[in-house]
Each structure stands twice: as structure tokens, then as C-alpha cells.
Write an enzyme that holds these catalytic residues in place. Structure first.
Site, mmCIF file in Angstrom:
data_model
loop_
_atom_site.group_PDB
_atom_site.id
_atom_site.type_symbol
_atom_site.label_atom_id
_atom_site.label_comp_id
_atom_site.label_asym_id
_atom_site.label_seq_id
_atom_site.Cartn_x
_atom_site.Cartn_y
_atom_site.Cartn_z
ATOM 1 C CG HIS A 1 -19.473 19.335 -76.805
ATOM 2 N ND1 HIS A 1 -19.390 20.100 -75.761
ATOM 3 C CD2 HIS A 1 -17.704 19.155 -76.963
ATOM 4 C CE1 HIS A 1 -18.897 20.260 -74.993
ATOM 5 N NE2 HIS A 1 -17.644 19.498 -75.232
ATOM 6 C CG HIS B 1 -15.606 15.750 -75.765
ATOM 7 N ND1 HIS B 1 -15.335 15.309 -74.500
ATOM 8 C CD2 HIS B 1 -15.895 16.703 -75.603
ATOM 9 C CE1 HIS B 1 -15.266 16.219 -72.792
ATOM 10 N NE2 HIS B 1 -15.507 16.849 -75.055
ATOM 11 C CD GLU B 2 -15.205 18.441 -79.623
ATOM 12 O OE1 GLU B 2 -16.041 19.646 -79.670
ATOM 13 O OE2 GLU B 2 -14.626 18.646 -78.559
#
Length: 386
Positions: free
Chosen positions: A71, A67-68
Site C-alpha cells: 500500500h 501487505h502494508e
């Protein structure tokens, strides 16, 4: 700040985890081993449930990292430098060195994380369907279904419209495009974040009081964290905006007393610390280059038999990011973590130390920024794409 355990690099991005991140693995493992798996297939020994739960918890931890990473990798593609990714007990955070150049870039970076979680949810959902079709053991299929559900919920939760959640970033990007004013958009997202946090606190209290569910405490903790973080982000935006044209050299404490790294601790205490009002001292090598920081009280607490050791034996190393030029924007200080307990930055001109900035100086920078911000009026709108 908690110690960070390095986990490696991806595309030059430092990946690390605070020790508190172990709570994620432990909590997820506990939920699986004592609840999800026994309900799926009762009667197995506890050791079997735990043998499955711990690997699944580690996979979920990896999902948080994906998820990170989404980004951060999108940020790199949009020209935004990424300093690090740190995982901790409430998830993870990507530390960006720059702001997105446009609302479109801001939106893409914000949406990348939830989209990655949804993609993982679909992936694990397909794996679950295949497992059921092949009549796989329940204790194999159930963890896949759980991972699918958790990733979808993670994506949905992060899209709640309030900073610092991804949904708050999405809201900021939309408002930035509409208002052509990043500050106005950021403050609106921060206000929304406080509202979302307050709603979660009330929801957690409801769970705790009326359903007697322990999950209520966790919901209240997340809500409280969102409220605090949203308030901090709003304040940081006001300060950053007010300090836009202020330079580091204007807020530093000039000509600090330095600690030679080769000097013995005893003589440094007698000849320098005893006559200085400083508690924190930049440490320099023989060429005058800053290499670390020492604290007077820490040196004074050493047993006398260690007074013959060198200052460098007791210093905290000074990272490159904490060495700034005097013409660097003062707003950079807002994202520069302290070294040790007090030092924020050493200001240099080449190898020569010109000044330093401590946490006390940084507090003064915050106050100055808040006092200098426009009162009752907004700054001229920024130009942005229509």
C-alpha cells in the site's frame, strides 16, 4: 494509544509494531504447534512443533508487513506521502498524510495490499509444490502450504467491500469515479463497512453457538472492530468535509500559559499552576521554542524532594507534526495524535507560541464539523476523470 516498538524504515517510511502485535505471533504459533503440525505428522515432541511454529509465525508477521508496504510504496509512487506503518493485533495500518489525488490512484493504493498477499500465496504455493516434488519432510512442506493458504485468505478477506478494509477502499475508488464526489463515495464505503462488520458479528455468534468453535469469538471481535472503524471513518469524512475551509487559528485556545523548561518544578507549581485553570502546559526553551508538554497533576504528584528538578526533566517531547501554523487546515487535526493525555497541537508563528489545541478543543472541532455539515443536501460534485 499503545506504545509502538520501532522496527526501522523502508523508503523513508517509519515501521513499527504495537506490543499487541505479539498476539499475532503467539496465536499463530499456538495454532501451528497444537493443531496444524501435529495433524500433519503426529508423534513428535511438543518442542519440535514449537521450534517450527515460532519461525513460521514470524514469517506470517512479515507477510502482514509486506501487505502494508505494498500500500505505502504504491502511495509514494502516486504522490501520496506516507507517515508510518504500524502493525498490531488485528493486522496493520498504513498512515497516509494525504488523500489520493484521483480515483485511479485511490484504486491502485487500495488494491496493492491484497495483490501483494496473493503474490505471496502463489510464491509459497510454488515452494510447497517444489517441497513435495523433492519429497521434503512433512514438517517443512506443511508450513509452506499453510503460509500459502493464509496469504490467499488474507487477500480475500481484505477485499470484502467495506471500509476500513481494502475492499472498502476499492469500492470508494469505483464510486468516486462514478459520482465525481469523494464524500459521497466515502460515506457509501463506510455504510458498507458497517454492514460487513455486522455480518461478521452474526457469523461469529453462529460459530460460537452452533459449532462451539472458539474462532467465533475472534470473528465477532473482527466484526465489532470493523463496525466501530467504519462508523468513525464516516464521521471523520463528514467533519473533514465541513472543516475544509476552517483554519487551525480559528479553533485554537489563544495565548496559553507556558512552562519554561529551565524552571524548577516547585516554583512552577507555586507561581504558575496555582493560578492557572490549565492542566496541560506547552514547555518552551530559552528561545521560546516549544519543545514538550507537561501536565499539572503529574507535576503535583511528584514527591516534594523532586521539586528542585527542572520542568524539562518531566516533560513529554513535542513531535514536529504537533506544531502547526495558524493558517494550517483544521482538518489536519483529525489525524494528529495527542501528545501525552491532552495536548493535540501547539500553534506557532515562527518561534512564538500563539495558542494550543487540546483533546477538549478537538472534541469541539468534531462537534462544529458535524453541526456545519450540509443537512439533507450534498455538496457540489467534484470534478474528476471520466
Amino acid at each position: 494509544m499503545s506504545k509502538v516498538l520501532p522496527l526501522g524504515r523502508v523508503s523513508g517510511i517509519r515501521i513499527g509494531a504495537q506490543w499487541s502485535a505479539l498476539l499475532i505471533v503467539g496465536l499463530v504459533g499456538l495454532i501451528l504447534a497444537t493443531g496444524v503440525l501435529p495433524r500433519a505428522e503426529a508423534g513428535r515432541p511438543a518442542s519440535v512443533y514449537w521450534a517450527i511454529a515460532i519461525p513460521v509465525a514470524l514469517v506470517f508477521f512479515a507477510c502482514l508487513l509486506v501487505h502494508e508496504l505494498a500500500h505505502s510504496l504504491v502511495a509514494l509512487r502516486r504522490g501520496v506521502r506516507v507517515r508510518s506503518i504500524t502493525l498490531w493485533m488485528l493486522g496493520g495500518v498504513s498512515e497516509l498524510e494525504d488523500e489520493a489525488p484521483t480515483p485511479q490512484a485511490d484504486l491502485a493504493i487500495a488494491a496493492a495490499g491484497p495483490l501483494a498477499s496473493f503474490a505471496l500465496g502463489v510464491l509459497f504455493g510454488v515452494a510447497t509444490a517444489v517441497a513435495w516434488a523433492l519429497d521434503a519432510p512433512v514438517l517443512l512442506a506443511q508450513p509452506l502450504a499453510w503460509l500459502a493458504l493464509m496469504n490467499v485468505l488474507l487477500g480475500v478477506f481484505n477485499l470484502l467491500p467495506g471500509a476500513p478494509l481494502d475492499g472498502g477502499r476499492v469500492l470508494r475508488a469505483i464510486l468516486w469515479r462514478r459520482y465525481h464526489d469523494l464524500t459521497r463515495a466515502d460515506l457509501a464505503a463506510a455504510r458498507a463497512g458497517r454492514s460487513v462488520g455486522l455480518a461478521l458479528v452474526f457469523l461469529g455468534a453462529f460459530q460460537l453457538i452452533f459449532t462451539r468453535s472458539g474462532a467465533g469469538l475472534w470473528t465477532m471481535l473482527i466484526g465489532w472492530f470493523l463496525m466501530i472503524s467504519a462508523r468513525a471513518e464516516g464521521t471523520a469524512r463528514l467533519v473533514r468535509d465541513a472543516l475544509r475551509d476552517v483554519r487551525v487559528g480559528e479553533v485554537m485556545a489563544p495565548a496559553p500559559v507556558l512552562a519554561p523548561d529551565w524552571q524548577e518544578v516547585g516554583s512552577f507549581l507555586r507561581e504558575t499552576v496555582a493560578f492557572s485553570r490549565q492542566n496541560v502546559f506547552p514547555v518552551v526553551d530559552v528561545a521560546g521554542v516549544p519543545v514538550g508538554v507537561v501536565h499539572a497533576d503529574a507535576l503535583a504528584a511528584l514527591p516534594e524532594e523532586r521539586y528542585a528538578t527542572r520542568v524539562r526533566d518531566h516533560m513529554t517531547a513535542l513531535p514536529d507534526r504537533n506544531v502547526l501554523a495558524p493558517d494550517a487546515p483544521a482538518a489536519e487535526l483529525l489525524t494528529t495524535p495527542p501528545v501525552g493525555r491532552e495536548l493535540v497541537a501547539v500553534i506557532t508563528d515562527g518561534p512564538r507560541v500563539l495558542g494550543m489545541i487540546t483533546t477538549a478543543d478537538l472534541s469541539a472541532v468534531y462537534r462544529r464539523g458535524l453541526l456545519l455539515r450540509p443537512s439533507g443536501e450534498s455538496r457540489p460534485p467534484e470534478k474528476g476523470p471520466d
